[in-house]
Every structure is written in structure tokens, then in C-alpha cells.
Design a protein around this motif. Structure first.
Motif, PDB file in Angstrom:
ATOM      1  N   ASP A  53       0.854  -1.182   0.000  1.00  0.00           N
ATOM      2  CA  ASP A  53       0.000   0.000   0.000  1.00  0.00           C
ATOM      3  C   ASP A  53       0.895   1.238   0.000  1.00  0.00           C
ATOM      4  O   ASP A  53       1.497   1.588   1.018  1.00  0.00           O
ATOM      5  CB  ASP A  53      -0.900  -0.020   1.244  1.00  0.00           C
ATOM      6  CG  ASP A  53      -1.905   1.126   1.246  1.00  0.00           C
ATOM      7  OD1 ASP A  53      -1.586   2.206   0.714  1.00  0.00           O
ATOM      8  OD2 ASP A  53      -2.991   0.945   1.808  1.00  0.00           O
ATOM      9  N   VAL A  54       0.992   1.901  -1.160  1.00  0.00           N
ATOM     10  CA  VAL A  54       1.911   3.029  -1.315  1.00  0.00           C
ATOM     11  C   VAL A  54       1.574   4.152  -0.349  1.00  0.00           C
ATOM     12  O   VAL A  54       2.470   4.716   0.316  1.00  0.00           O
ATOM     13  CB  VAL A  54       1.893   3.539  -2.770  1.00  0.00           C
ATOM     14  CG1 VAL A  54       2.781   4.781  -2.904  1.00  0.00           C
ATOM     15  CG2 VAL A  54       2.363   2.453  -3.732  1.00  0.00           C
ATOM     16  N   ARG A  75      -0.051   4.061   2.453  1.00  0.00           N
ATOM     17  CA  ARG A  75       0.221   3.649   3.833  1.00  0.00           C
ATOM     18  C   ARG A  75       1.710   3.754   4.136  1.00  0.00           C
ATOM     19  O   ARG A  75       2.108   4.204   5.197  1.00  0.00           O
ATOM     20  CB  ARG A  75      -0.268   2.220   4.054  1.00  0.00           C
ATOM     21  CG  ARG A  75       0.128   1.585   5.377  1.00  0.00           C
ATOM     22  CD  ARG A  75      -0.367   2.376   6.559  1.00  0.00           C
ATOM     23  NE  ARG A  75       0.019   1.729   7.812  1.00  0.00           N
ATOM     24  CZ  ARG A  75       0.112   2.371   8.987  1.00  0.00           C
ATOM     25  NH1 ARG A  75      -0.134   3.686   9.047  1.00  0.00           N
ATOM     26  NH2 ARG A  75       0.473   1.731  10.073  1.00  0.00           N
ATOM     27  N   GLU A  76       2.535   3.367   3.179  1.00  0.00           N
ATOM     28  CA  GLU A  76       3.982   3.423   3.372  1.00  0.00           C
ATOM     29  C   GLU A  76       4.473   4.855   3.433  1.00  0.00           C
ATOM     30  O   GLU A  76       5.403   5.187   4.188  1.00  0.00           O
ATOM     31  CB  GLU A  76       4.699   2.651   2.280  1.00  0.00           C
ATOM     32  CG  GLU A  76       4.517   1.144   2.324  1.00  0.00           C
ATOM     33  CD  GLU A  76       4.873   0.587   3.697  1.00  0.00           C
ATOM     34  OE1 GLU A  76       6.012   0.829   4.169  1.00  0.00           O
ATOM     35  OE2 GLU A  76       4.017  -0.081   4.318  1.00  0.00           O
ATOM     36  N   LYS A  77       3.853   5.757   2.678  1.00  0.00           N
ATOM     37  CA  LYS A  77       4.207   7.169   2.758  1.00  0.00           C
ATOM     38  C   LYS A  77       3.928   7.707   4.174  1.00  0.00           C
ATOM     39  O   LYS A  77       4.724   8.461   4.747  1.00  0.00           O
ATOM     40  CB  LYS A  77       3.417   7.983   1.744  1.00  0.00           C
ATOM     41  CG  LYS A  77       3.858   7.785   0.312  1.00  0.00           C
ATOM     42  CD  LYS A  77       3.006   8.653  -0.636  1.00  0.00           C
ATOM     43  CE  LYS A  77       3.425   8.469  -2.081  1.00  0.00           C
ATOM     44  NZ  LYS A  77       2.578   9.293  -2.984  1.00  0.00           N
ATOM     45  N   GLN A  78       2.776   7.297   4.708  1.00  0.00           N
ATOM     46  CA  GLN A  78       2.401   7.740   6.054  1.00  0.00           C
ATOM     47  C   GLN A  78       3.352   7.185   7.086  1.00  0.00           C
ATOM     48  O   GLN A  78       3.815   7.910   7.987  1.00  0.00           O
ATOM     49  CB  GLN A  78       0.959   7.280   6.358  1.00  0.00           C
ATOM     50  CG  GLN A  78       0.464   7.715   7.747  1.00  0.00           C
ATOM     51  CD  GLN A  78      -0.931   7.251   8.015  1.00  0.00           C
ATOM     52  OE1 GLN A  78      -1.664   6.830   7.108  1.00  0.00           O
ATOM     53  NE2 GLN A  78      -1.353   7.304   9.275  1.00  0.00           N
ATOM     54  N   ARG A  79       3.688   5.897   6.957  1.00  0.00           N
ATOM     55  CA  ARG A  79       4.586   5.267   7.937  1.00  0.00           C
ATOM     56  C   ARG A  79       5.960   5.927   7.900  1.00  0.00           C
ATOM     57  O   ARG A  79       6.602   6.124   8.933  1.00  0.00           O
ATOM     58  CB  ARG A  79       4.719   3.774   7.639  1.00  0.00           C
ATOM     59  CG  ARG A  79       3.467   2.963   7.915  1.00  0.00           C
ATOM     60  CD  ARG A  79       3.707   1.485   7.644  1.00  0.00           C
ATOM     61  NE  ARG A  79       4.719   0.940   8.532  1.00  0.00           N
ATOM     62  CZ  ARG A  79       5.843   0.346   8.132  1.00  0.00           C
ATOM     63  NH1 ARG A  79       6.102   0.224   6.837  1.00  0.00           N
ATOM     64  NH2 ARG A  79       6.726  -0.112   9.017  1.00  0.00           N
ATOM     65  N   LEU A  80       6.424   6.246   6.673  1.00  0.00           N
ATOM     66  CA  LEU A  80       7.736   6.877   6.529  1.00  0.00           C
ATOM     67  C   LEU A  80       7.722   8.265   7.163  1.00  0.00           C
ATOM     68  O   LEU A  80       8.688   8.640   7.856  1.00  0.00           O
ATOM     69  CB  LEU A  80       8.081   6.980   5.040  1.00  0.00           C
ATOM     70  CG  LEU A  80       9.428   7.639   4.717  1.00  0.00           C
ATOM     71  CD1 LEU A  80      10.589   6.862   5.344  1.00  0.00           C
ATOM     72  CD2 LEU A  80       9.614   7.765   3.211  1.00  0.00           C
ATOM     73  N   ALA A  81       6.648   9.024   6.931  1.00  0.00           N
ATOM     74  CA  ALA A  81       6.560  10.358   7.521  1.00  0.00           C
ATOM     75  C   ALA A  81       6.542  10.318   9.041  1.00  0.00           C
ATOM     76  O   ALA A  81       7.044  11.237   9.714  1.00  0.00           O
ATOM     77  CB  ALA A  81       5.307  11.056   7.000  1.00  0.00           C
ATOM     78  N   GLU A  82       5.986   9.263   9.592  1.00  0.00           N
ATOM     79  CA  GLU A  82       5.853   9.143  11.037  1.00  0.00           C
ATOM     80  C   GLU A  82       7.091   8.517  11.678  1.00  0.00           C
ATOM     81  O   GLU A  82       7.195   8.485  12.915  1.00  0.00           O
ATOM     82  CB  GLU A  82       4.620   8.309  11.387  1.00  0.00           C
ATOM     83  CG  GLU A  82       3.305   8.977  10.981  1.00  0.00           C
ATOM     84  CD  GLU A  82       2.117   8.051  11.148  1.00  0.00           C
ATOM     85  OE1 GLU A  82       2.347   6.846  11.409  1.00  0.00           O
ATOM     86  OE2 GLU A  82       0.973   8.521  11.007  1.00  0.00           O
ATOM     87  N   SER A  83       7.993   8.022  10.874  1.00  0.00           N
ATOM     88  CA  SER A  83       9.152   7.320  11.444  1.00  0.00           C
ATOM     89  C   SER A  83      10.236   8.299  11.939  1.00  0.00           C
ATOM     90  O   SER A  83      10.245   9.466  11.576  1.00  0.00           O
ATOM     91  CB  SER A  83       9.762   6.409  10.387  1.00  0.00           C
ATOM     92  OG  SER A  83      10.282   7.169   9.315  1.00  0.00           O
TER      93      SER A  83
END
Length: 289
Positions: free
Chosen positions: A278-279, A281-289
Motif C-alpha cells: 500500500d503506497v 500507507r507506506e508514505k504515512q509510515r515513513l513520515a511518522e518514522s
């Protein structure tokens, strides 16, 4: 993605894949070694176009490699045949060298080793076939076993005659399994070959490329022409045709091979593989990391 197709179409009066393809009328003895079939430009045009088309080739090759990483088994096999000094090595350096080496499977076939001689002539060839998503390059190939062996009577005629049908069946098998085969026969004049061999002798940094047997082989030029004619007549098929490239002009032969590769890759109608995650979702996870 860089697209230089318009400039290429302007300089090529006919596509390389069409003008260079062997036909029933192809005669090795009639080749004009200095010709540039289908290309309307000069050396400067050719060199500039090759540099520009390299970007297109690189993009297409990366797509093929990406598909291979995703499980796609399709591949390209470029077969380069020609006598010494015909320019096979230069094509590998200047054309294949324009793409990501991770996506290239390169094999060079010289005199068979002791182990290879104990197996069927296609045994070593099968071991070197390109993996899915790769461009495979054969610098010499299975055709040595119907060229050199015939010229020098290394095996009985009855043996190498049967190999033509075996080769056709082998290549049909590869095509059916998803490999596009580009077969290129490079031809230089005897005079140009002498000049290139002389250049190797004159330059110490080129001595490693010189083999005294190359001069000995010049005594068999007529026999090699006859052998190549047999190969073209017997193994240029609809699924794996031969392309005949006059190679006195290195810039032309390199450009022609690049165009053949681009055409084959475009025939695959590739696009970038769809993400398996899920692109967003991965953008969100990366921003939150």
C-alpha cells in the motif's frame, strides 16, 4: 523516460530491424562492408544518436529488470557472431555498457573446455542463458559449433549438419518460454580486419587482444563466408531471424545493435510493475518514522 524515437525515425530511412533482417536473397558474398543500410546520417550523427538512444535503452532495460525482480521470466538474448575484429567486444562495451550491469548476463564462448567437450554442444549454452528480467549477451555462441567446426573439419559433416535442426528447435524452445532472441552477424572486409589487427600490434595496450591465430584464420575467409551462408540459410527463422550488419564502421554497427535491442524491448510492451504494498500507507509510515 527519455524518448528519442522522432530523431531516430528522421535519420533511419527504414527501421534497423527491417533493413538488416536476413532474407532468402541474402548473400554473404554481396555484403558491402562499409555500407550503413537504412541510416541517412554520417558518423557524427550516428555517435550522437547512439548516446541519446542509450537513455531510452537504459530505461527499457531497467523496466525489464524490475519485472524480473517481480517474478517475470521474460528475457532478451543478444547473439553476437563475427570473426575476430568484427566488433563484438566494442558492442558489449559501448552498447551493453549503457545499461545497468545488474540486469545483464554476459557469456563468451571460446574453444570448449575438456569438461564441455564431454557434453552435448548445447550444454554450456543452456548454462549461460539469461535469467528472467535480464538481457543476455553471447559473445560468440552455439553457432561456433556449425561454423568453426565446419571450416576446420573438427567433426564429421554428418555431425554438424544435424546441429542446424537442433539449434532451430532449441531457439524455438527459448522463444516459447519467453526469451526474445536477437541474432547479429557482423561482417568486416579483409582489409579492415588487417588494419584492426595491425592497430593491435602497434599499440602495447592492445597486445593482450592480439592472437597470432587470428592471422592464420585469414587464410580461411572464403570458407567462413560459405559457413556463414549456411548458417543464415538454415537458421534464420520467423521466431529467431538473423540480422546482417556491415561492420567496417564501428559507429554504425553499435548504433544498429542498440536499435535492435530497443525494438525488442519495446515489443515486450513493458510498464513499471505494480507495487505489492500500500503506497499511501507506506508514505504515512515513513513520515511518522
Amino acid at each position: 523516460m527519455a524518448d528519442t524515437s522522432k530523431k531516430s525515425e528522421k535519420l533511419w530511412s527504414s527501421p534497423a530491424v527491417e533493413v538488416l533482417r536476413a532474407t532468402a536473397d541474402t548473400r554473404v558474398t554481396d555484403i558491402d562492408y562499409a555500407a550503413t543500410p537504412g541510416f541517412e546520417g554520417d558518423k557524427t550523427d550516428g555517435e550522437e544518436l547512439l548516446a541519446e538512444r542509450g537513455a531510452r535503452l537504459s530505461d527499457l532495460q531497467e523496466m525489464l529488470y524490475a519485472h524480473g525482480r517481480s517474478g517475470d521470466l521474460r528475457s532478451i538474448l543478444l547473439v553476437l557472431q563475427g570473426m575476430d575484429t568484427a566488433g563484438k567486444g566494442g558492442i558489449v562495451r559501448h552498447v551493453i555498457g549503457m545499461v545497468d550491469p545488474q540486469g545483464v548476463d554476459l557469456a563468451s564462448f571460446g574453444v570448449p573446455s575438456k569438461e564441455e567437450k564431454q557434453h552435448h554442444f548445447l550444454w554450456r549454452i543452456r548454462k549461460a542463458l539469461p535469467r528472467g528480467g535480464r538481457i543476455g549477451v553471447f559473445d560468440r555462441s552455439h553457432y561456433e559449433d556449425v561454423l568453426v567446426v565446419a571450416v576446420h573439419d573438427l567433426v564429421p559433416r554428418a555431425v554438424w549438419e544435424e546441429r542446424f535442426d537442433e539449434i532451430n528447435a532449441f531457439e524455438k524452445e527459448l522463444v516459447d518460454e519467453g526469451t526474445l532472441i536477437i541474432k547479429v552477424a557482423l561482417f568486416v572486409s579483409a582489409e579492415e580486419q588487417r588494419s584492426r589487427l595491425q592497430d593491435r600490434l602497434n599499440r602495447p595496450e592492445k597486445h593482450w587482444k592480439y592472437d597470432p591465430s587470428d592471422v592464420s584464420e585469414r587464410a580461411f575467409l572464403a570458407e567462413y563466408k560459405a559457413a556463414y551462408q549456411r548458417v543464415i540459410d538454415r537458421t534464420s527463422t520467423d521466431y529467431a531471424p538473423w540480422h546482417i550488419i556491415p561492420a567496417n564502421n564501428k559507429w554504425y554497427s553499435r548504433l544498429a545493435v542498440a536499435e535492435l535491442l530497443i525494438e525488442a524491448l519495446e515489443r515486450l510492451a513493458l510498464d513499471w510493475p505494480t507495487a505489492s504494498f500500500d503506497v499511501e500507507r507506506e508514505k504515512q509510515r515513513l513520515a511518522e518514522s
